[in-house]
Design a protein around this motif. Sequence first.
Motif, PDB file in Angstrom:
ATOM      1  N   LEU A  46      89.588  36.856  26.600  1.00 17.06           N
ATOM      2  CA  LEU A  46      88.717  36.175  27.489  1.00 17.06           C
ATOM      3  C   LEU A  46      88.378  34.678  27.258  1.00 17.06           C
ATOM      4  O   LEU A  46      87.751  34.610  28.286  1.00 17.06           O
ATOM      5  CB  LEU A  46      87.581  37.207  27.294  1.00 17.06           C
ATOM      6  N   LEU A  47      89.058  34.408  25.550  1.00 18.60           N
ATOM      7  CA  LEU A  47      88.462  32.437  26.049  1.00 18.60           C
ATOM      8  C   LEU A  47      89.113  32.473  26.890  1.00 18.60           C
ATOM      9  O   LEU A  47      88.879  31.028  27.018  1.00 18.60           O
ATOM     10  CB  LEU A  47      88.426  32.685  24.396  1.00 18.60           C
ATOM     11  N   ILE A  48      91.048  32.687  27.574  1.00 18.94           N
ATOM     12  CA  ILE A  48      91.058  31.703  28.567  1.00 18.94           C
ATOM     13  C   ILE A  48      91.349  32.070  29.754  1.00 18.94           C
ATOM     14  O   ILE A  48      91.847  32.208  30.994  1.00 18.94           O
ATOM     15  CB  ILE A  48      92.774  31.317  27.905  1.00 18.94           C
ATOM     16  N   LYS A  49      90.062  33.293  29.722  1.00 16.98           N
ATOM     17  CA  LYS A  49      90.094  33.892  31.004  1.00 16.98           C
ATOM     18  C   LYS A  49      91.159  34.882  31.312  1.00 16.98           C
ATOM     19  O   LYS A  49      91.758  34.746  32.570  1.00 16.98           O
ATOM     20  CB  LYS A  49      89.395  32.791  31.812  1.00 16.98           C
ATOM     21  N   ASP A  50      92.277  35.292  29.801  1.00  7.28           N
ATOM     22  CA  ASP A  50      93.273  36.252  31.517  1.00  7.28           C
ATOM     23  C   ASP A  50      92.614  37.140  32.053  1.00  7.28           C
ATOM     24  O   ASP A  50      94.006  37.619  32.341  1.00  7.28           O
ATOM     25  CB  ASP A  50      93.967  36.505  29.713  1.00  7.28           C
ATOM     26  N   ASN A  64      80.806  27.678  31.332  1.00 10.85           N
ATOM     27  CA  ASN A  64      80.823  29.314  31.918  1.00 10.85           C
ATOM     28  C   ASN A  64      81.034  29.636  32.354  1.00 10.85           C
ATOM     29  O   ASN A  64      81.768  29.518  33.598  1.00 10.85           O
ATOM     30  CB  ASN A  64      79.506  29.673  32.540  1.00 10.85           C
ATOM     31  N   LEU A  65      82.184  30.741  31.779  1.00  8.16           N
ATOM     32  CA  LEU A  65      83.324  31.229  32.203  1.00  8.16           C
ATOM     33  C   LEU A  65      82.993  31.774  33.643  1.00  8.16           C
ATOM     34  O   LEU A  65      84.616  32.409  33.990  1.00  8.16           O
ATOM     35  CB  LEU A  65      84.578  32.039  31.443  1.00  8.16           C
ATOM     36  N   ASN A  70      88.969  30.553  40.293  1.00  9.93           N
ATOM     37  CA  ASN A  70      90.615  30.228  39.985  1.00  9.93           C
ATOM     38  C   ASN A  70      91.297  29.250  39.635  1.00  9.93           C
ATOM     39  O   ASN A  70      92.643  29.241  39.064  1.00  9.93           O
ATOM     40  CB  ASN A  70      91.296  31.612  40.397  1.00  9.93           C
ATOM     41  N   SER A  71      90.994  28.145  40.794  1.00 11.56           N
ATOM     42  CA  SER A  71      91.629  27.025  41.108  1.00 11.56           C
ATOM     43  C   SER A  71      91.153  26.075  40.309  1.00 11.56           C
ATOM     44  O   SER A  71      92.144  25.038  39.382  1.00 11.56           O
ATOM     45  CB  SER A  71      91.637  26.369  42.411  1.00 11.56           C
ATOM     46  N   GLU A  72      90.740  27.043  38.634  1.00  8.90           N
ATOM     47  CA  GLU A  72      90.049  25.997  38.261  1.00  8.90           C
ATOM     48  C   GLU A  72      90.630  26.507  36.374  1.00  8.90           C
ATOM     49  O   GLU A  72      89.926  25.772  35.031  1.00  8.90           O
ATOM     50  CB  GLU A  72      88.593  25.706  38.205  1.00  8.90           C
ATOM     51  N   ILE A  73      91.375  27.529  36.386  1.00  6.69           N
ATOM     52  CA  ILE A  73      91.640  28.324  34.880  1.00  6.69           C
ATOM     53  C   ILE A  73      92.811  27.429  33.858  1.00  6.69           C
ATOM     54  O   ILE A  73      92.252  26.626  33.081  1.00  6.69           O
ATOM     55  CB  ILE A  73      91.930  29.872  35.663  1.00  6.69           C
ATOM     56  N   HIS A  74      93.101  26.304  35.297  1.00  6.30           N
ATOM     57  CA  HIS A  74      94.511  25.157  34.128  1.00  6.30           C
ATOM     58  C   HIS A  74      93.254  24.358  33.425  1.00  6.30           C
ATOM     59  O   HIS A  74      94.034  23.757  32.433  1.00  6.30           O
ATOM     60  CB  HIS A  74      95.071  25.092  35.651  1.00  6.30           C
ATOM     61  N   LEU A  75      92.206  23.753  33.886  1.00 12.04           N
ATOM     62  CA  LEU A  75      91.395  22.802  32.754  1.00 12.04           C
ATOM     63  C   LEU A  75      91.546  23.580  32.236  1.00 12.04           C
ATOM     64  O   LEU A  75      90.914  23.190  31.164  1.00 12.04           O
ATOM     65  CB  LEU A  75      89.594  22.806  34.317  1.00 12.04           C
ATOM     66  N   HIS A  79      92.353  22.711  27.423  1.00 14.68           N
ATOM     67  CA  HIS A  79      90.676  22.155  26.629  1.00 14.68           C
ATOM     68  C   HIS A  79      91.486  23.776  25.387  1.00 14.68           C
ATOM     69  O   HIS A  79      90.828  23.549  24.030  1.00 14.68           O
ATOM     70  CB  HIS A  79      89.548  23.420  27.130  1.00 14.68           C
ATOM     71  N   VAL A  80      92.084  24.929  25.696  1.00 10.88           N
ATOM     72  CA  VAL A  80      91.856  25.766  24.846  1.00 10.88           C
ATOM     73  C   VAL A  80      93.642  26.168  24.666  1.00 10.88           C
ATOM     74  O   VAL A  80      93.552  26.648  25.593  1.00 10.88           O
ATOM     75  CB  VAL A  80      91.408  27.619  25.185  1.00 10.88           C
ATOM     76  N   GLY A  81      94.066  26.125  23.854  1.00 12.42           N
ATOM     77  CA  GLY A  81      95.605  25.718  23.364  1.00 12.42           C
ATOM     78  C   GLY A  81      95.971  27.405  22.697  1.00 12.42           C
ATOM     79  O   GLY A  81      95.146  27.947  21.997  1.00 12.42           O
ATOM     80  N   THR A  82      96.980  27.925  23.084  1.00 14.60           N
ATOM     81  CA  THR A  82      96.844  29.655  22.180  1.00 14.60           C
ATOM     82  C   THR A  82      98.750  30.121  22.255  1.00 14.60           C
ATOM     83  O   THR A  82      99.693  29.218  22.535  1.00 14.60           O
ATOM     84  CB  THR A  82      96.892  30.331  24.000  1.00 14.60           C
ATOM     85  N   VAL A  83      98.406  30.429  21.088  1.00 13.93           N
ATOM     86  CA  VAL A  83      99.852  30.520  20.362  1.00 13.93           C
ATOM     87  C   VAL A  83      99.455  32.445  20.262  1.00 13.93           C
ATOM     88  O   VAL A  83      99.314  33.579  19.813  1.00 13.93           O
ATOM     89  CB  VAL A  83      99.761  29.911  18.919  1.00 13.93           C
ATOM     90  N   PHE A  84     100.764  32.624  21.407  1.00 11.06           N
ATOM     91  CA  PHE A  84     100.983  33.956  21.527  1.00 11.06           C
ATOM     92  C   PHE A  84     101.205  34.891  20.379  1.00 11.06           C
ATOM     93  O   PHE A  84     102.274  34.063  19.738  1.00 11.06           O
ATOM     94  CB  PHE A  84     101.625  34.228  23.132  1.00 11.06           C
ATOM     95  N   GLN A  85     101.495  35.708  20.237  1.00  7.92           N
ATOM     96  CA  GLN A  85     102.186  36.986  19.143  1.00  7.92           C
ATOM     97  C   GLN A  85     104.321  36.841  19.448  1.00  7.92           C
ATOM     98  O   GLN A  85     104.579  37.002  18.326  1.00  7.92           O
ATOM     99  CB  GLN A  85     101.331  38.081  19.087  1.00  7.92           C
TER     100      GLN A  85
END
Length: 247
Positions: A46-50, A64-65, A70-75, A79-85
């Motif tokens: 939810l925090l990366i709007k996946d 405010n998510l 959709n065109s702004e999600i990359h921005l 700001h939020v890096g993710t390390v996936f499982q």
Amino acid sequence: MIRLENISKIYGNQHALHEVSVAVVDGEFVFLIGPSGSGKTTLLRLLIKDILPSAGDIFVGDWNLKAINNSEIHLLRRHVGTVFQDGKLVTDRTVFENISLGLEILGKHGSALEKDVHDVMALVGLQDFDNKFPLQLSAGELQRTAIARAIIGGPKILLADEPTGNLDPETGSEIMGILEEIQKLGTTVIVSTHNTTIVDDMKKRTITLSEGNLVSDELKGKYRYEKKHEKKRQDDKKKEIHGKKDT
């Protein structure tokens, strides 16, 4: 600042999260714990709007998510890096190339890119790994590469989903040391984990989820809160079963 206000996420008729409200201040280190299926990964997604919440509001920094298209999600994801499982490394690219992808997307090239990548590789202990491919790496080295790739663009927030799940205790401890160093540099770090030893030893803020509910939020938490809640849940279920038999 991260703020969740009465967040619910429903799949079919099942609550993955139920009216969760929590705030994380800038530069904080937070463990997110709970049994499998408790909602930890859902919260991070939810925090990366996946994915989108079924109800409630999420604020990440100045966003405010709900208002991001959709065109702004990359921005947001800069700001939020993710390390996936599973790491999600590109297997036909070297360690250097995997880490540099984020900077290439930002338009950085040449000596500036090379310096930034090598600085991050040094931070996570991957000096001299430039030309190695993912298939040549140990589990710990793969995780270090994934962390380096997640922070290369300088995100303000780092999310790590079970970063020690496939690692031996010593390597897991080393990975957590790297994440703690990243936090000390000013990055907000949120780690989802089942690793009881690491949570108990590090004594960071610990948020516990169970069956989609926030059941505790402790400044220097321990993993025992999950076990306590799980026992109560099992006792309640037994009472429910006995109640049905009686009727």
